[in-house]
Scaffold this motif. Sequence first.
Motif, PDB file in Angstrom:
ATOM      1  N   ILE A 223      98.285  17.196  34.084  1.00 14.98           N
ATOM      2  CA  ILE A 223      97.710  15.973  34.662  1.00 14.98           C
ATOM      3  C   ILE A 223      96.200  16.165  34.777  1.00 14.98           C
ATOM      4  O   ILE A 223      95.736  17.194  35.277  1.00 14.98           O
ATOM      5  N   ILE A 224      95.454  15.164  34.295  1.00 15.15           N
ATOM      6  CA  ILE A 224      94.028  15.099  34.628  1.00 15.15           C
ATOM      7  C   ILE A 224      93.974  14.255  35.901  1.00 15.15           C
ATOM      8  O   ILE A 224      94.349  13.078  35.910  1.00 15.15           O
ATOM      9  N   LYS A 225      93.606  14.893  37.005  1.00 11.72           N
ATOM     10  CA  LYS A 225      93.665  14.269  38.334  1.00 11.72           C
ATOM     11  C   LYS A 225      92.568  13.207  38.488  1.00 11.72           C
ATOM     12  O   LYS A 225      91.641  13.129  37.665  1.00 11.72           O
ATOM     13  N   PRO A 226      92.635  12.398  39.565  1.00 15.10           N
ATOM     14  CA  PRO A 226      91.652  11.320  39.725  1.00 15.10           C
ATOM     15  C   PRO A 226      90.194  11.777  39.649  1.00 15.10           C
ATOM     16  O   PRO A 226      89.339  11.049  39.123  1.00 15.10           O
ATOM     17  N   ASP A 227      89.892  12.987  40.123  1.00 14.83           N
ATOM     18  CA  ASP A 227      88.493  13.465  40.056  1.00 14.83           C
ATOM     19  C   ASP A 227      88.094  13.761  38.610  1.00 14.83           C
ATOM     20  O   ASP A 227      86.964  13.484  38.201  1.00 14.83           O
ATOM     21  N   GLY A 228      89.041  14.282  37.813  1.00 13.74           N
ATOM     22  CA  GLY A 228      88.755  14.554  36.402  1.00 13.74           C
ATOM     23  C   GLY A 228      88.504  13.268  35.629  1.00 13.74           C
ATOM     24  O   GLY A 228      87.583  13.191  34.813  1.00 13.74           O
TER      25      GLY A 228
ATOM     26  N   MET B 180     101.360  11.161  26.037  1.00 18.31           N
ATOM     27  CA  MET B 180     100.200  10.966  26.923  1.00 18.31           C
ATOM     28  C   MET B 180     100.172   9.532  27.442  1.00 18.31           C
ATOM     29  O   MET B 180     100.435   8.591  26.703  1.00 18.31           O
ATOM     30  N   ARG B 181      99.872   9.370  28.733  1.00 17.26           N
ATOM     31  CA  ARG B 181      99.595   8.022  29.242  1.00 17.26           C
ATOM     32  C   ARG B 181      98.739   8.080  30.499  1.00 17.26           C
ATOM     33  O   ARG B 181      98.664   9.112  31.177  1.00 17.26           O
ATOM     34  N   MET B 182      98.103   6.941  30.780  1.00 17.67           N
ATOM     35  CA  MET B 182      97.283   6.832  31.983  1.00 17.67           C
ATOM     36  C   MET B 182      98.017   5.966  32.985  1.00 17.67           C
ATOM     37  O   MET B 182      98.628   4.969  32.620  1.00 17.67           O
ATOM     38  N   LEU B 183      97.978   6.359  34.241  1.00 16.24           N
ATOM     39  CA  LEU B 183      98.598   5.536  35.278  1.00 16.24           C
ATOM     40  C   LEU B 183      97.921   5.792  36.620  1.00 16.24           C
ATOM     41  O   LEU B 183      97.128   6.728  36.754  1.00 16.24           O
ATOM     42  N   TRP B 184      98.219   4.940  37.563  1.00 11.57           N
ATOM     43  CA  TRP B 184      97.662   5.058  38.910  1.00 11.57           C
ATOM     44  C   TRP B 184      98.853   5.198  39.858  1.00 11.57           C
ATOM     45  O   TRP B 184      99.595   4.221  40.068  1.00 11.57           O
ATOM     46  N   LEU B 185      99.040   6.367  40.413  1.00 13.74           N
ATOM     47  CA  LEU B 185     100.194   6.614  41.278  1.00 13.74           C
ATOM     48  C   LEU B 185     100.070   5.881  42.607  1.00 13.74           C
ATOM     49  O   LEU B 185      98.972   5.803  43.167  1.00 13.74           O
ATOM     50  N   THR B 186     101.194   5.397  43.124  1.00 14.98           N
ATOM     51  CA  THR B 186     101.217   4.930  44.508  1.00 14.98           C
ATOM     52  C   THR B 186     101.289   6.178  45.391  1.00 14.98           C
ATOM     53  O   THR B 186     101.590   7.280  44.908  1.00 14.98           O
ATOM     54  N   LYS B 187     101.058   6.004  46.681  1.00 22.37           N
ATOM     55  CA  LYS B 187     101.146   7.137  47.613  1.00 22.37           C
ATOM     56  C   LYS B 187     102.565   7.731  47.567  1.00 22.37           C
ATOM     57  O   LYS B 187     102.734   8.950  47.532  1.00 22.37           O
ATOM     58  N   LYS B 188     103.559   6.859  47.538  1.00 26.27           N
ATOM     59  CA  LYS B 188     104.977   7.308  47.501  1.00 26.27           C
ATOM     60  C   LYS B 188     105.262   8.109  46.233  1.00 26.27           C
ATOM     61  O   LYS B 188     105.980   9.115  46.280  1.00 26.27           O
TER      62      LYS B 188
ATOM     63  N   LEU C  69      96.400  15.765  50.009  1.00 29.31           N
ATOM     64  CA  LEU C  69      96.639  15.909  48.563  1.00 29.31           C
ATOM     65  C   LEU C  69      97.238  14.639  47.962  1.00 29.31           C
ATOM     66  O   LEU C  69      96.797  14.163  46.915  1.00 29.31           O
ATOM     67  N   THR C  70      98.221  14.058  48.651  1.00 22.04           N
ATOM     68  CA  THR C  70      98.891  12.874  48.088  1.00 22.04           C
ATOM     69  C   THR C  70      98.001  11.628  48.208  1.00 22.04           C
ATOM     70  O   THR C  70      98.082  10.740  47.367  1.00 22.04           O
ATOM     71  N   THR C  71      97.127  11.598  49.219  1.00 23.68           N
ATOM     72  CA  THR C  71      96.148  10.501  49.309  1.00 23.68           C
ATOM     73  C   THR C  71      95.171  10.612  48.138  1.00 23.68           C
ATOM     74  O   THR C  71      94.871   9.630  47.458  1.00 23.68           O
ATOM     75  N   PHE C  72      94.695  11.832  47.887  1.00 21.20           N
ATOM     76  CA  PHE C  72      93.785  12.070  46.751  1.00 21.20           C
ATOM     77  C   PHE C  72      94.452  11.713  45.425  1.00 21.20           C
ATOM     78  O   PHE C  72      93.865  11.011  44.585  1.00 21.20           O
ATOM     79  N   MET C  73      95.689  12.156  45.227  1.00 17.55           N
ATOM     80  CA  MET C  73      96.360  11.938  43.937  1.00 17.55           C
ATOM     81  C   MET C  73      96.672  10.467  43.674  1.00 17.55           C
ATOM     82  O   MET C  73      96.912  10.077  42.526  1.00 17.55           O
TER      83      MET C  73
ATOM     84  N   PRO D 171      93.082   6.386  38.869  1.00 19.52           N
ATOM     85  CA  PRO D 171      93.904   6.659  37.697  1.00 19.52           C
ATOM     86  C   PRO D 171      93.962   8.145  37.335  1.00 19.52           C
ATOM     87  O   PRO D 171      93.004   8.885  37.587  1.00 19.52           O
ATOM     88  N   ILE D 172      95.082   8.518  36.746  1.00 17.02           N
ATOM     89  CA  ILE D 172      95.274   9.889  36.244  1.00 17.02           C
ATOM     90  C   ILE D 172      95.738   9.791  34.794  1.00 17.02           C
ATOM     91  O   ILE D 172      96.190   8.731  34.358  1.00 17.02           O
TER      92      ILE D 172
END
Length: 137
Positions: A7-12, A35-43, A61-65, A69-70
């Motif tokens: 995963i390329i995390k939101p900061d990446g 490969m795909r891009m998505l934006w995770l919900t908190k859940k 961590l889960t708020t950051f993730m 988008p990742i």
Amino acid sequence: MEKTLSIIKPDGVSKGLIGEVIRRFEKNGIKIAAMRMLWLTKKEAEGFYAVHKSKKFFESLTTFMSSGPIVVMVLEGENVIAKNRELMGATNYLEAKEGTIRKDFATDIEKNIVHGSDAPETAVSEIKYFFCDLDIV
Ligand code: GDP
């Protein structure tokens, strides 16, 4: 051939490092099998990191993730789980080796640019969290 989840995390993503991370994988003989891009919900972020539920950094961590988008990828290659972990560097960027992704770009133990599965069993369950068999070439 072994597979792993990256995963390329939101900061990446927000630092414009998608291309740089993928370049390092390809330069080191790692194949991108999905490969795909998505934006995770908190859940969804909580579900992915369920193993860390009892940790004090779980909430942060889960708020950051789920903050942006990742990019999720299935990587394929010989010994790719270890190879990817080597390219990523240690969790704490201050302890990461020179030339690793986290050493070069991370700014924080939490905001450390990339995720990579740490073992064959976690690779299987993490890949399943994001991809079905038909997505993987
Ligand atoms: P990884 O396999 O190298 O990603 O590390 P872990 O599985 O131990 O931790 C998962 C993720 O949680 C890390 O990549 C960091 O984003 C975050 N994390 C780990 N340790 C800490 C910590 O002590 N504090 C905070 N805030 N986040 C952490």
